[in-house]
Motif scaffolding. Structure first.
Motif, PDB file in Angstrom:
ATOM      1  N   VAL A  87       3.303   1.948   5.802  1.00  0.00           N
ATOM      2  CA  VAL A  87       3.202   0.510   5.519  1.00  0.00           C
ATOM      3  C   VAL A  87       3.375  -0.293   6.797  1.00  0.00           C
ATOM      4  O   VAL A  87       2.632  -1.239   7.084  1.00  0.00           O
ATOM      5  N   THR A  88       4.376   0.095   7.593  1.00  0.00           N
ATOM      6  CA  THR A  88       4.677  -0.633   8.831  1.00  0.00           C
ATOM      7  C   THR A  88       3.523  -0.572   9.819  1.00  0.00           C
ATOM      8  O   THR A  88       3.125  -1.588  10.403  1.00  0.00           O
ATOM      9  N   MET A  89       2.954   0.605  10.017  1.00  0.00           N
ATOM     10  CA  MET A  89       1.902   0.748  11.015  1.00  0.00           C
ATOM     11  C   MET A  89       0.612   0.057  10.591  1.00  0.00           C
ATOM     12  O   MET A  89      -0.108  -0.482  11.431  1.00  0.00           O
ATOM     13  N   ILE A  90       0.328   0.088   9.289  1.00  0.00           N
ATOM     14  CA  ILE A  90      -0.862  -0.634   8.808  1.00  0.00           C
ATOM     15  C   ILE A  90      -0.690  -2.129   9.028  1.00  0.00           C
ATOM     16  O   ILE A  90      -1.593  -2.824   9.507  1.00  0.00           O
ATOM     17  N   PRO A 140       9.067  -6.030   7.956  1.00  0.00           N
ATOM     18  CA  PRO A 140       8.723  -7.118   8.887  1.00  0.00           C
ATOM     19  C   PRO A 140       9.465  -7.026  10.215  1.00  0.00           C
ATOM     20  O   PRO A 140       8.938  -7.436  11.254  1.00  0.00           O
ATOM     21  N   VAL A 141      10.694  -6.501  10.188  1.00  0.00           N
ATOM     22  CA  VAL A 141      11.431  -6.311  11.442  1.00  0.00           C
ATOM     23  C   VAL A 141      10.711  -5.289  12.318  1.00  0.00           C
ATOM     24  O   VAL A 141      10.536  -5.487  13.533  1.00  0.00           O
ATOM     25  N   SER A 142      10.274  -4.201  11.699  1.00  0.00           N
ATOM     26  CA  SER A 142       9.553  -3.169  12.449  1.00  0.00           C
ATOM     27  C   SER A 142       8.226  -3.689  12.990  1.00  0.00           C
ATOM     28  O   SER A 142       7.858  -3.406  14.136  1.00  0.00           O
ATOM     29  N   VAL A 166       7.184  -3.821  16.891  1.00  0.00           N
ATOM     30  CA  VAL A 166       5.963  -3.148  17.356  1.00  0.00           C
ATOM     31  C   VAL A 166       5.072  -4.129  18.103  1.00  0.00           C
ATOM     32  O   VAL A 166       4.536  -3.820  19.183  1.00  0.00           O
ATOM     33  N   GLY A 167       4.889  -5.336  17.552  1.00  0.00           N
ATOM     34  CA  GLY A 167       4.043  -6.340  18.187  1.00  0.00           C
ATOM     35  C   GLY A 167       4.561  -6.757  19.552  1.00  0.00           C
ATOM     36  O   GLY A 167       3.794  -6.845  20.525  1.00  0.00           O
ATOM     37  N   VAL A 168       5.860  -7.003  19.654  1.00  0.00           N
ATOM     38  CA  VAL A 168       6.452  -7.397  20.933  1.00  0.00           C
ATOM     39  C   VAL A 168       6.353  -6.256  21.940  1.00  0.00           C
ATOM     40  O   VAL A 168       5.968  -6.460  23.101  1.00  0.00           O
TER      41      VAL A 168
END
Length: 434
Positions: A53-56, A124-126, A130-132
């Motif tokens: 879910v996080t990576m998608i 959302p934290v992950s 990941v984005g930063v």
């Protein structure tokens, strides 16, 4: 001792990244036998769902603007793009948090595991982390700070492993896996941010919101095409496991998963390091000269020389090797590996060079190629239904990927040798007035 070390800057950069990547991969592999005794299979499965879910979701958060950080002539413009990607990560992760707050339980039920719901609040934290991290990673890549990249990858892997071990021994339960993952992300991002601030704080203080917006418009093709393209890429990567399980058996999907995990090692270790260095050098050559044919050809030759002997040997020994390392019951996975070796060989050669789509700003063509790839994958499994063997279906699948990678290689070589239009060469990093 110095004479044994690589003398060229290119080789030293690759070695630095390979060292960091090797350490980052070796740590979780080394502790896996311990983790499997601290956490149950159900807990590992739930963690895998969480990571999926996080990576998608992470594909969305930066708008893929981090991929444009290498392109501007000026560092000032590139840093504004990095700031834009980080800002988008914050905003979109906040939106994802609202979605989770209202729909966590329906999402968990849709994924087939109601117990996953409490974990989703951390997603959302992950995605933010990941984005930063990806934005800072590409900025460091632009600046050729490969030691920094190697350090951050090792910190992330090592701290996540230690946190998961500690939580497991303390009886923290399944949440320890998520907590460990987030711990690694926080520390790696913090280390990267600290190193960047120490060197580039003057540029960071000069950031201007209007310039971020202007550059967002200048590179609008990145979110416009790449979010969809990378979504197709993710679907292409996940679909074989789903279809093998649905059309044949869960065991077939399990054999395929082990095969992919083993064959992905050289890609993530060697090819990704070469790809990082190629991306930085090729983007600079493309900016200054309008093409990067020489760098492309040099990298292609290196990839070819590195890969021919290992992949040829692996093709002949794969079934026996899998049976010896993993047990006789995994010989089928070795047979799958043998079938997929031609595909893996072409992937090893072409994937590091595929950043030419970004460097030459051919995002629309990248999207078309991703759609073409997904079409080939689906077609191979549809034809595979005519056979009663998962192995025969995988032969079609491997052939489809070989065709796709062949097309990819021809396209990227064309981009590398084709000089940019004079109009494109003279495009400023900023629109007038900014």
């Amino acid at each position: 001792m110095r004479r044994l070390l690589p003398q060229s800057i290119y080789a030293r950069n690759v070695l630095t990244l390979m060292t960091g990547t090797t350490l980052a991969q070796a740590i979780p592999i080394a502790i896996s036998p311990i983790l499997t005794r601290l956490y149950s299979p159900e807990e590992f499965g739930r963690f895998a769902l969480y990571m999926a879910v996080t990576m998608i979701a992470s594909v969305l958060v930066t708008g893929r603007y981090e991929l444009a950080i290498l392109l501007p002539r000026q560092d000032r413009a590139a840093l504004h793009i990095a700031a834009l990607a980080i800002t988008l990560s914050m905003v979109i992760s906040a939106v994802l948090l609202l979605i989770v707050l209202f729909f966590a339980h329906p999402i968990a039920a849709l994924l087939g595991d109601a117990a996953l719901a409490p974990w989703l609040y951390w997603a959302p934290v992950s995605t933010l982390l990941v984005g930063v991290y990806q934005s800072l990673n590409y900025w460091s890549n632009r600046k050729a700070h490969y030691k920094r990249l190697a350090i951050s990858r090792t910190v992330q892997s090592g701290s996540a492993a230690m946190a998961q071990l500690g939580s497991g021994y303390a009886g923290g339960g399944a949440a320890g896996l998520v907590a460990g993952q987030i711990t690694g992300q926080v520390l790696a991002t913090g280390v990267m941010a600290r190193l960047i601030w120490r060197e580039d704080h003057a540029l960071i203080r000069a950031l201007r919101p209007l310039r971020c917006l202007a550059l967002g418009k200048r590179y609008i093709n990145f979110p416009k095409y790449l979010i969809v393209a990378h979504g197709f890429n993710t679907a292409s990567g996940q679909m074989p496991v789903l279809l093998l399980g649905a059309l044949f058996s869960t065991s077939a999907a399990g054999f395929f998963t082990l095969t992919q995990r083993v064959m992905a090692a050289p890609m993530s270790l060697i090819a990704s390091a070469l790809g990082d260095v190629f991306r930085q050098e090729a983007s600079q050559a493309y900016i200054q000269q309008g093409n990067c044919k020489a760098i492309y050809q040099r990298t292609f030759k290196r990839l070819l020389l590195i890969s021919v002997a290992p992949f040829t040997t692996f093709f002949f020994v794969a079934p026996a090797l899998f049976a010896w390392v993993f047990g006789e019951q995994w010989r089928v996975a070795g047979e799958y590996a043998q079938i997929l070796t031609p595909m893996a060989f072409l992937q090893f050669i072409t994937s590091p060079l595929s950043s030419m789509f970004m460097i030459s700003e051919k995002q629309r063509l990248d999207l078309i190629w991703q759609v073409f790839l997904l079409f080939l994958v689906i077609s191979s499994f549809m034809l595979g239904q005519l056979f009663s063997s998962a192995g025969d279906t995988l032969r079609l699948f491997s052939a489809a990927y070989c065709v796709a990678y062949g097309v990819n290689g021809l396209m990227t070589y064309h981009f590398a040798r084709k000089c940019k239009n004079e109009k494109d060469k003279n495009i400023a990093d900023y629109p007038r007035g900014l």
